[in-house]
Design a protein around this motif. Sequence first.
Motif, PDB file in Angstrom:
ATOM      1  N   THR A 105      80.607  97.870  85.924  1.00  0.00           N
ATOM      2  CA  THR A 105      80.948  96.856  86.925  1.00  0.00           C
ATOM      3  C   THR A 105      81.433  95.595  86.229  1.00  0.00           C
ATOM      4  N   ASN A 106      81.991  94.681  87.018  1.00  0.00           N
ATOM      5  CA  ASN A 106      82.345  93.375  86.476  1.00  0.00           C
ATOM      6  C   ASN A 106      81.354  92.341  87.001  1.00  0.00           C
ATOM      7  N   SER A 107      81.537  91.107  86.633  1.00  0.00           N
ATOM      8  CA  SER A 107      80.538  90.086  86.949  1.00  0.00           C
ATOM      9  C   SER A 107      80.394  89.838  88.449  1.00  0.00           C
ATOM     10  N   ILE A 108      81.461  89.962  89.205  1.00  0.00           N
ATOM     11  CA  ILE A 108      81.389  89.632  90.627  1.00  0.00           C
ATOM     12  C   ILE A 108      80.557  90.651  91.409  1.00  0.00           C
ATOM     13  N   VAL A 123      92.080  89.396  89.344  1.00  0.00           N
ATOM     14  CA  VAL A 123      91.514  88.912  90.600  1.00  0.00           C
ATOM     15  C   VAL A 123      90.003  88.981  90.500  1.00  0.00           C
ATOM     16  N   ASP A 124      89.330  87.852  90.577  1.00  0.00           N
ATOM     17  CA  ASP A 124      87.869  87.809  90.447  1.00  0.00           C
ATOM     18  C   ASP A 124      87.399  86.429  90.868  1.00  0.00           C
ATOM     19  N   GLN A 125      86.511  86.363  91.845  1.00  0.00           N
ATOM     20  CA  GLN A 125      86.052  85.074  92.365  1.00  0.00           C
ATOM     21  C   GLN A 125      84.648  84.738  91.874  1.00  0.00           C
ATOM     22  N   THR A 126      84.459  84.734  90.575  1.00  0.00           N
ATOM     23  CA  THR A 126      83.229  84.224  90.002  1.00  0.00           C
ATOM     24  C   THR A 126      83.564  83.015  89.140  1.00  0.00           C
ATOM     25  N   ALA A 127      82.672  82.043  89.143  1.00  0.00           N
ATOM     26  CA  ALA A 127      82.770  80.909  88.226  1.00  0.00           C
ATOM     27  C   ALA A 127      81.622  81.036  87.229  1.00  0.00           C
ATOM     28  N   THR A 145      77.905  83.574  72.643  1.00  0.00           N
ATOM     29  CA  THR A 145      77.957  82.620  73.747  1.00  0.00           C
ATOM     30  C   THR A 145      77.159  83.155  74.936  1.00  0.00           C
ATOM     31  N   VAL A 146      76.489  82.265  75.638  1.00  0.00           N
ATOM     32  CA  VAL A 146      75.719  82.637  76.825  1.00  0.00           C
ATOM     33  C   VAL A 146      76.274  81.872  78.019  1.00  0.00           C
ATOM     34  N   VAL A 147      76.537  82.581  79.120  1.00  0.00           N
ATOM     35  CA  VAL A 147      77.054  81.930  80.324  1.00  0.00           C
ATOM     36  C   VAL A 147      76.273  82.385  81.552  1.00  0.00           C
ATOM     37  N   LEU A 148      76.132  81.480  82.514  1.00  0.00           N
ATOM     38  CA  LEU A 148      75.607  81.813  83.836  1.00  0.00           C
ATOM     39  C   LEU A 148      76.761  82.310  84.700  1.00  0.00           C
ATOM     40  N   ILE A 149      76.501  83.322  85.537  1.00  0.00           N
ATOM     41  CA  ILE A 149      77.489  83.821  86.484  1.00  0.00           C
ATOM     42  C   ILE A 149      77.242  83.170  87.837  1.00  0.00           C
TER      43      ILE A 149
END
Length: 338
Positions: free
Chosen positions: A117-120, A251-255, A303-307
Amino acid sequence: MFVEELRFRHPEADHQRREISDDLDQWSTIYAIIDQHEEVLGTLRCTVLGDVPNQDEILERRQLRPFAERFGVVSIATTSRFMLDRRIRKSSAIRRFIDVGVDLALARGVRFNFGETNSIWLRYFERLGYRRFTEGVNDPVFGYHLPIVMLVRDMSYLRRAKSPLLRLFAEHEHDREAADWFARYASDYRALSALEVGGSAHDRLLAIGVAPASLAAWERSLPSLLYDDLILHTDVLILRDGDILTTAGEVDQTAFVCLKGALRREDEHGRDCGTVTVGQGFAEAEFFSGGIRRETTVALADTVVLILTASHMRRIGRYPGVAEALFSKRPKDEGGQC
């Protein structure tokens, strides 16, 4: 239609015939939803690995060999081609696919069902009962995506996740052997999921390798309740140097918010657009516009990121001025040409 909508450059896609096929199809069970006009609105492909003559390529590519060595290939299945037309994405169609997939897994004695899967979509699949077990993958077709696995009869996790699949397992016993083994094997990935986080925001940051002191400025800029809420209820990605998190044109609507490390920003022509550093939000333009990604972001180190999904952004929106502050900290195109 799904491939065109998400702008995948799928190597097996025949755009003239509007079909996708590959050699794995002949060893798989493919389900489809077809409307009254004989138009395919959704598909799901289920593959029991024991049916595939040459399993080595799948075992290596999907990082499944430890599972096969411990439990045998007959215990493993994969799902792919999970595609739904936008007209039925909020209908009961997903539930119908879930039902037939679970029925197949139980009938064949499958204990692990793997997907990607992807992040969204990550939180959605976690709610169903999937979990991460290995690092993300940079795929030339699908971009940065996450291998996931469902332990088919891990009743404990399904209850914690409040999975709708629980109703399908009423007559089945908890697979303690598989659950205990997986808990040891994938222990490093538990803190990445908000569904498995316990304790305080401080504890979680330590568990994922983020020094709380490095986030002091960001923490001070957010209301304390929101800061704790985001840390404890948001999934986390750990990127390695060179991982491409977002790609211009997708196309992906996650920040996202950077918690550790840094990311390089590039436009669709590869021009430098500056750097994202700790405490800065990014990829928000696509989120608010609903359009395609405008920039590629590449991890410059571990690197660490919040979804941030839609629900997280709504939570942020309850606090006046926070969204503007979170996404305006980045110096606009500092040192770049965008």
